[in-house]
Design a protein around this motif. Structure first.
Motif, PDB file in Angstrom:
ATOM      1  N   TYR A 101       4.160   7.863  10.266  1.00  0.00           N
ATOM      2  CA  TYR A 101       4.240   7.357   8.894  1.00  0.00           C
ATOM      3  C   TYR A 101       4.615   8.468   7.911  1.00  0.00           C
ATOM      4  CZ  TYR A 101       2.340   2.767  10.077  1.00  0.00           C
ATOM      5  OH  TYR A 101       2.162   1.510  10.591  1.00  0.00           O
ATOM      6  N   ILE A 102       3.999   9.623   8.055  1.00  0.00           N
ATOM      7  CA  ILE A 102       4.335  10.734   7.163  1.00  0.00           C
ATOM      8  C   ILE A 102       5.749  11.222   7.448  1.00  0.00           C
ATOM      9  CG2 ILE A 102       3.735  13.083   6.450  1.00  0.00           C
ATOM     10  CD1 ILE A 102       1.795  10.990   5.428  1.00  0.00           C
ATOM     11  N   GLY A 103       6.150  11.190   8.720  1.00  0.00           N
ATOM     12  CA  GLY A 103       7.532  11.538   9.053  1.00  0.00           C
ATOM     13  C   GLY A 103       8.517  10.624   8.352  1.00  0.00           C
ATOM     14  N   ALA A 104       8.248   9.322   8.341  1.00  0.00           N
ATOM     15  CA  ALA A 104       9.128   8.370   7.659  1.00  0.00           C
ATOM     16  C   ALA A 104       9.088   8.569   6.154  1.00  0.00           C
ATOM     17  CB  ALA A 104       8.706   6.948   8.013  1.00  0.00           C
ATOM     18  N   ALA A 105       7.901   8.867   5.616  1.00  0.00           N
ATOM     19  CA  ALA A 105       7.780   9.093   4.177  1.00  0.00           C
ATOM     20  C   ALA A 105       8.573  10.330   3.746  1.00  0.00           C
ATOM     21  CB  ALA A 105       6.308   9.249   3.797  1.00  0.00           C
ATOM     22  N   ARG A 106       8.503  11.383   4.518  1.00  0.00           N
ATOM     23  CA  ARG A 106       9.268  12.590   4.196  1.00  0.00           C
ATOM     24  C   ARG A 106      10.771  12.331   4.287  1.00  0.00           C
ATOM     25  NH1 ARG A 106       8.092  17.478   7.481  1.00  0.00           N
ATOM     26  NH2 ARG A 106       8.765  18.636   5.648  1.00  0.00           N
ATOM     27  N   ALA A 107      11.176  11.560   5.301  1.00  0.00           N
ATOM     28  CA  ALA A 107      12.595  11.235   5.440  1.00  0.00           C
ATOM     29  C   ALA A 107      13.100  10.423   4.252  1.00  0.00           C
ATOM     30  CB  ALA A 107      12.823  10.463   6.741  1.00  0.00           C
ATOM     31  N   ALA A 108      12.198   9.647   3.643  1.00  0.00           N
ATOM     32  CA  ALA A 108      12.554   8.855   2.464  1.00  0.00           C
ATOM     33  C   ALA A 108      12.346   9.620   1.162  1.00  0.00           C
ATOM     34  CB  ALA A 108      11.722   7.570   2.439  1.00  0.00           C
ATOM     35  N   ALA A 109      11.985  10.899   1.255  1.00  0.00           N
ATOM     36  CA  ALA A 109      11.741  11.752   0.084  1.00  0.00           C
ATOM     37  C   ALA A 109      10.651  11.181  -0.825  1.00  0.00           C
ATOM     38  CB  ALA A 109      13.034  11.971  -0.707  1.00  0.00           C
ATOM     39  N   ALA A 110       9.618  10.590  -0.214  1.00  0.00           N
ATOM     40  CA  ALA A 110       8.509  10.040  -0.998  1.00  0.00           C
ATOM     41  C   ALA A 110       7.613  11.158  -1.510  1.00  0.00           C
ATOM     42  CB  ALA A 110       7.706   9.067  -0.147  1.00  0.00           C
ATOM     43  N   ASP A 111       7.028  10.918  -2.682  1.00  0.00           N
ATOM     44  CA  ASP A 111       6.053  11.869  -3.208  1.00  0.00           C
ATOM     45  C   ASP A 111       4.640  11.286  -3.246  1.00  0.00           C
ATOM     46  OD1 ASP A 111       5.969  10.175  -5.503  1.00  0.00           O
ATOM     47  OD2 ASP A 111       7.489  11.379  -6.522  1.00  0.00           O
ATOM     48  N   THR A 112       4.508   9.997  -2.886  1.00  0.00           N
ATOM     49  CA  THR A 112       3.219   9.314  -2.944  1.00  0.00           C
ATOM     50  C   THR A 112       3.067   8.402  -1.735  1.00  0.00           C
ATOM     51  OG1 THR A 112       3.293   9.303  -5.358  1.00  0.00           O
ATOM     52  CG2 THR A 112       1.719   7.813  -4.317  1.00  0.00           C
ATOM     53  N   ILE A 113       1.872   8.428  -1.112  1.00  0.00           N
ATOM     54  CA  ILE A 113       1.518   7.559   0.005  1.00  0.00           C
ATOM     55  C   ILE A 113       0.525   6.522  -0.488  1.00  0.00           C
ATOM     56  CG2 ILE A 113       0.423   7.469   2.282  1.00  0.00           C
ATOM     57  CD1 ILE A 113       3.057   8.921   2.306  1.00  0.00           C
ATOM     58  N   LEU A 114       0.762   5.257  -0.154  1.00  0.00           N
ATOM     59  CA  LEU A 114      -0.183   4.192  -0.473  1.00  0.00           C
ATOM     60  C   LEU A 114      -0.665   3.554   0.821  1.00  0.00           C
ATOM     61  CD1 LEU A 114       2.365   3.958  -2.744  1.00  0.00           C
ATOM     62  CD2 LEU A 114       0.667   2.429  -3.757  1.00  0.00           C
ATOM     63  N   ILE A 115      -1.971   3.310   0.916  1.00  0.00           N
ATOM     64  CA  ILE A 115      -2.549   2.746   2.137  1.00  0.00           C
ATOM     65  C   ILE A 115      -3.739   1.877   1.767  1.00  0.00           C
ATOM     66  CG2 ILE A 115      -4.043   4.756   2.540  1.00  0.00           C
ATOM     67  CD1 ILE A 115      -3.562   4.339   5.557  1.00  0.00           C
ATOM     68  N   THR A 116      -4.011   0.854   2.574  1.00  0.00           N
ATOM     69  CA  THR A 116      -5.146  -0.032   2.350  1.00  0.00           C
ATOM     70  C   THR A 116      -6.063  -0.008   3.563  1.00  0.00           C
ATOM     71  OG1 THR A 116      -5.772  -2.273   1.625  1.00  0.00           O
ATOM     72  CG2 THR A 116      -4.020  -2.107   3.284  1.00  0.00           C
ATOM     73  N   GLY A 117      -7.343  -0.241   3.337  1.00  0.00           N
ATOM     74  CA  GLY A 117      -8.301  -0.253   4.439  1.00  0.00           C
ATOM     75  C   GLY A 117      -9.693  -0.579   3.928  1.00  0.00           C
ATOM     76  N   ALA A 118     -10.640  -0.629   4.837  1.00  0.00           N
ATOM     77  CA  ALA A 118     -12.036  -0.861   4.460  1.00  0.00           C
ATOM     78  C   ALA A 118     -12.549   0.276   3.577  1.00  0.00           C
ATOM     79  CB  ALA A 118     -12.893  -0.977   5.715  1.00  0.00           C
ATOM     80  N   VAL A 119     -13.676   0.039   2.937  1.00  0.00           N
ATOM     81  CA  VAL A 119     -14.258   1.054   2.051  1.00  0.00           C
ATOM     82  C   VAL A 119     -14.424   2.373   2.807  1.00  0.00           C
ATOM     83  CG1 VAL A 119     -16.344   1.689   0.774  1.00  0.00           C
ATOM     84  CG2 VAL A 119     -15.388  -0.622   0.547  1.00  0.00           C
ATOM     85  N   GLN A 120     -14.935   2.312   4.038  1.00  0.00           N
ATOM     86  CA  GLN A 120     -15.136   3.513   4.850  1.00  0.00           C
ATOM     87  C   GLN A 120     -13.982   3.736   5.833  1.00  0.00           C
ATOM     88  OE1 GLN A 120     -17.210   6.104   5.056  1.00  0.00           O
ATOM     89  NE2 GLN A 120     -18.348   5.524   3.233  1.00  0.00           N
ATOM     90  N   SER A 121     -12.767   3.508   5.378  1.00  0.00           N
ATOM     91  CA  SER A 121     -11.606   3.621   6.251  1.00  0.00           C
ATOM     92  C   SER A 121     -11.338   5.063   6.690  1.00  0.00           C
ATOM     93  CB  SER A 121     -10.365   3.074   5.543  1.00  0.00           C
ATOM     94  OG  SER A 121      -9.190   3.373   6.256  1.00  0.00           O
ATOM     95  N   ASN A 122     -11.325   5.284   8.005  1.00  0.00           N
ATOM     96  CA  ASN A 122     -10.902   6.574   8.544  1.00  0.00           C
ATOM     97  C   ASN A 122      -9.409   6.803   8.328  1.00  0.00           C
ATOM     98  OD1 ASN A 122     -13.466   7.377   9.937  1.00  0.00           O
ATOM     99  ND2 ASN A 122     -13.062   5.484  11.048  1.00  0.00           N
ATOM    100  N   PHE A 123      -8.633   5.721   8.398  1.00  0.00           N
ATOM    101  CA  PHE A 123      -7.191   5.810   8.206  1.00  0.00           C
ATOM    102  C   PHE A 123      -6.878   6.314   6.800  1.00  0.00           C
ATOM    103  CE2 PHE A 123      -3.217   3.235   9.718  1.00  0.00           C
ATOM    104  CZ  PHE A 123      -2.462   4.390   9.700  1.00  0.00           C
TER     105      PHE A 123
END
Length: 342
Positions: free
Chosen positions: A60-82
């Motif tokens: 995922y970070i590899g794809a984000a860097r390839a897209a020249a992203a500066d921000t990552i957004l992710i969803t998960g449970a309150v105690q999400s390890n991800f």
């Protein structure tokens, strides 16, 4: 069929995992259970207390860097390890992280909302948004899309790590690689036991070991849905992963095993079997498990052994997916006291 490394080389990959994680034989438990028990230590992937999500985030970070992203957004449970690991990976590569916290586990005490992964994510500097429904993957992803659109209007370049099945399972590539890594370490086994939640770890691992030539059963221990629903989810993940990689699916429907005997009382809650498994691993081998994934996985191994799906004398692989920061958020829920006064 092309080699696994050739298949994976088509996808951008960020370096988050420095080396193969250890494979250890659990001597005392092997003797107690009368099996040859090995544990793959993906709790030791490094990066903010480690865990299996590091493997997924490499892609995922590899794809984000390839897209020249500066921000990552992710969803998960309150105690999400991800989410916690995504915040660390974003920091490592100079990106900002936005974590959406879904209310998946009802009735938790205040410690659940302040300790463990919450505390670490705050240290890592992530921004937080909330989503009130823990069973609405489409809605949770849509909320991330809306946030990303707002950030784009402000000149930011965002990359979303999605949750729902309608997206290519890019993170599962991490466990295709992980399955191949294990095959090189262990050579073979009679059965493997892995957690099964989103399906990325289970589906990727099963694909990886099959491509590496291992035909032993891989049991997915349900941590969020019952066995029938989880098997149906794995069918979709496996099909999407094969499409993503441009290969025929290397296993059939009958090769997907799911077991839900330790699921109760539900996602993010530890029942008696989970508590017993967590304590047994800690007090027999000195290895800590988390109550949401890895302790349920070990409880599943014990249940499969009791039912006869795993038999005496077999060489068994247990995948430890980490998640240890959550232990601190669950200490009141788990209710462990001392081992006894002298």
């Amino acid at each position: 069929m092309p080699r696994i490394d050739t298949l994976l080389s088509a996808f951008p990959r960020a370096s988050l995992l420095g080396q193969p994680t250890p494979l250890e034989r659990l001597g005392r438990l092997s003797e107690e259970l009368d099996i040859d028990l090995w544990i793959k230590r993906d709790d030791l992937t490094g990066l903010s207390f480690g865990g299996n999500k590091t493997r997924q985030l490499e892609y995922y970070i590899g794809a984000a860097r390839a897209a020249a992203a500066d921000t990552i957004l992710i969803t998960g449970a309150v105690q999400s390890n991800f989410a916690r690991t995504a915040a660390a990976a974003a920091a490592k590569y100079g990106m900002h992280a936005v974590l959406q916290r879904e209310e998946r586990v009802a009735g938790m005490d205040p410690l659940y909302y302040s300790s463990g992964n919450i505390f670490l994510s705050d240290i890592l500097g992530a921004d937080v948004m909330r989503y009130p429904d823990g069973e609405d993957e489409v809605g949770a992803d849509a909320a991330l899309e809306a946030c990303a659109e707002d950030l784009r209007a402000k000149g930011r370049s965002s990359y979303i790590i999605p949750l729902g099945l309608g997206h290519p399972p890019l993170g599962a590539l991490g466990y295709v690689q992980g399955g191949a890594e294990l095959a090189a370490q262990i050579g073979g086994f009679d059965a493997a036991v892995v957690p099964s939640g989103s399906g990325a770890t289970h589906g990727g691992f099963l694909t990886g070991v099959r491509l590496a030539g291992i035909t032993a059963p891989v049991f997915g221990i349900c941590v969020r849905r019952d066995a029938a629903l989880q098997k149906a989810r794995l069918e979709q993940v496996a099909d999407a992963l094969a499409t993503l990689m441009g290969i025929p699916r290397p296993f059939g429907c009958d090769d997907i095993f799911t077991w839900d005997g330790a699921l109760a009382p539900g996602y993010g809650r530890a029942g008696p079997a989970t508590r017993t498994a967590l304590q047994r691993m800690a007090r027999t081998e000195g290895i800590l498990l988390d109550p949401v994934y890895s302790a349920k996985t070990f409880a599943g191994l014990l249940g499969l052994l009791k039912e006869g799906a795993i038999t005496k004398g077999q060489k068994i692989l247990l995948l430890h997916t980490g998640g240890l920061p959550a232990l601190f958020a669950y200490q009141n829920d788990l209710g462990f006291g001392g081992a006894g006064a002298l």
